[in-house]
Design a protein around this motif. Structure first.
Motif, PDB file in Angstrom:
ATOM      1  N   SER A 145       2.647  14.665  -6.508  1.00  0.00           N
ATOM      2  CA  SER A 145       1.975  15.906  -6.863  1.00  0.00           C
ATOM      3  C   SER A 145       1.577  16.640  -5.586  1.00  0.00           C
ATOM      4  N   SER A 146       0.995  17.810  -5.747  1.00  0.00           N
ATOM      5  CA  SER A 146       0.592  18.584  -4.579  1.00  0.00           C
ATOM      6  C   SER A 146      -0.566  17.931  -3.840  1.00  0.00           C
ATOM      7  N   LYS A 147      -1.364  17.136  -4.534  1.00  0.00           N
ATOM      8  CA  LYS A 147      -2.487  16.470  -3.870  1.00  0.00           C
ATOM      9  C   LYS A 147      -2.050  15.205  -3.136  1.00  0.00           C
ATOM     10  N   ARG A 148      -1.004  14.554  -3.611  1.00  0.00           N
ATOM     11  CA  ARG A 148      -0.584  13.293  -3.018  1.00  0.00           C
ATOM     12  C   ARG A 148       0.351  13.506  -1.833  1.00  0.00           C
ATOM     13  N   GLY A 149       1.207  14.496  -1.848  1.00  0.00           N
ATOM     14  CA  GLY A 149       2.165  14.696  -0.774  1.00  0.00           C
ATOM     15  C   GLY A 149       1.765  15.862   0.104  1.00  0.00           C
ATOM     16  N   ARG A 150       0.906  15.641   1.055  1.00  0.00           N
ATOM     17  CA  ARG A 150       0.408  16.737   1.895  1.00  0.00           C
ATOM     18  C   ARG A 150       1.481  17.280   2.833  1.00  0.00           C
ATOM     19  N   ASN A 151       2.220  16.393   3.483  1.00  0.00           N
ATOM     20  CA  ASN A 151       3.218  16.831   4.468  1.00  0.00           C
ATOM     21  C   ASN A 151       4.635  16.588   3.960  1.00  0.00           C
ATOM     22  N   HIS A 152       4.848  16.698   2.669  1.00  0.00           N
ATOM     23  CA  HIS A 152       6.159  16.421   2.097  1.00  0.00           C
ATOM     24  C   HIS A 152       6.599  17.588   1.231  1.00  0.00           C
ATOM     25  N   TYR A 153       7.840  18.056   1.448  1.00  0.00           N
ATOM     26  CA  TYR A 153       8.396  19.131   0.639  1.00  0.00           C
ATOM     27  C   TYR A 153       9.296  18.512  -0.412  1.00  0.00           C
TER      28      TYR A 153
ATOM     29  N   ARG B  75       0.824  -1.206   0.000  1.00  0.00           N
ATOM     30  CA  ARG B  75       0.000   0.000   0.000  1.00  0.00           C
ATOM     31  C   ARG B  75       0.860   1.259   0.000  1.00  0.00           C
ATOM     32  N   GLY B  76       1.997   1.253   0.690  1.00  0.00           N
ATOM     33  CA  GLY B  76       2.848   2.426   0.777  1.00  0.00           C
ATOM     34  C   GLY B  76       3.855   2.550  -0.346  1.00  0.00           C
ATOM     35  N   ALA B  77       4.025   1.514  -1.132  1.00  0.00           N
ATOM     36  CA  ALA B  77       5.055   1.521  -2.171  1.00  0.00           C
ATOM     37  C   ALA B  77       4.445   1.847  -3.528  1.00  0.00           C
ATOM     38  N   SER B  78       3.954   3.051  -3.688  1.00  0.00           N
ATOM     39  CA  SER B  78       3.390   3.430  -4.977  1.00  0.00           C
ATOM     40  C   SER B  78       4.459   4.116  -5.816  1.00  0.00           C
ATOM     41  N   ARG B  79       4.408   3.943  -7.111  1.00  0.00           N
ATOM     42  CA  ARG B  79       5.403   4.492  -8.024  1.00  0.00           C
ATOM     43  C   ARG B  79       4.854   5.672  -8.817  1.00  0.00           C
ATOM     44  N   GLN B  80       3.805   6.287  -8.348  1.00  0.00           N
ATOM     45  CA  GLN B  80       3.211   7.408  -9.058  1.00  0.00           C
ATOM     46  C   GLN B  80       3.975   8.682  -8.735  1.00  0.00           C
TER      47      GLN B  80
END
Length: 67
Positions: A18-26, A10-15
Motif C-alpha cells: 500500500s502507499s503507507k507500506r512502500g515509501r520508496n517503492h514505485y 522480518r523482511g519477508a511479509s506477504r501483505q
C-alpha cells in the motif's frame, strides 16, 4: 543463527503493498515494458509495443453545460 533467521523473516511479509507500506517503492501500472535494455546500459524503444490511444472524432460533439 537465530539473529539471521529473525532478520530474514522480518523482511519477508506477504501483505499487499500500500502507499503507507512502500515509501520508496514505485508499484507501477502492470502494463509491461515498451522496449528493452542494451548491453551498454541504454534503452531501445520498440515502437510496435508503445501504447497508443485512439481518440474519437469530436467535430459534431454538442457540449452540455450542467450548473
Amino acid at each position: 543463527m537465530f539473529g539471521i533467521t529473525r532478520c530474514i523473516l522480518r523482511g519477508a511479509s506477504r501483505q499487499p503493498l500500500s502507499s503507507k507500506r512502500g515509501r520508496n517503492h514505485y508499484k507501477g501500472t502492470g502494463s509491461g515494458p515498451m522496449g528493452r535494455h542494451t548491453k551498454r546500459g541504454g534503452y531501445v524503444i520498440e515502437w510496435e509495443r508503445v501504447r497508443s490511444f485512439v481518440v474519437p472524432d469530436l467535430k459534431d460533439f454538442k457540449r452540455v453545460v450542467v450548473q
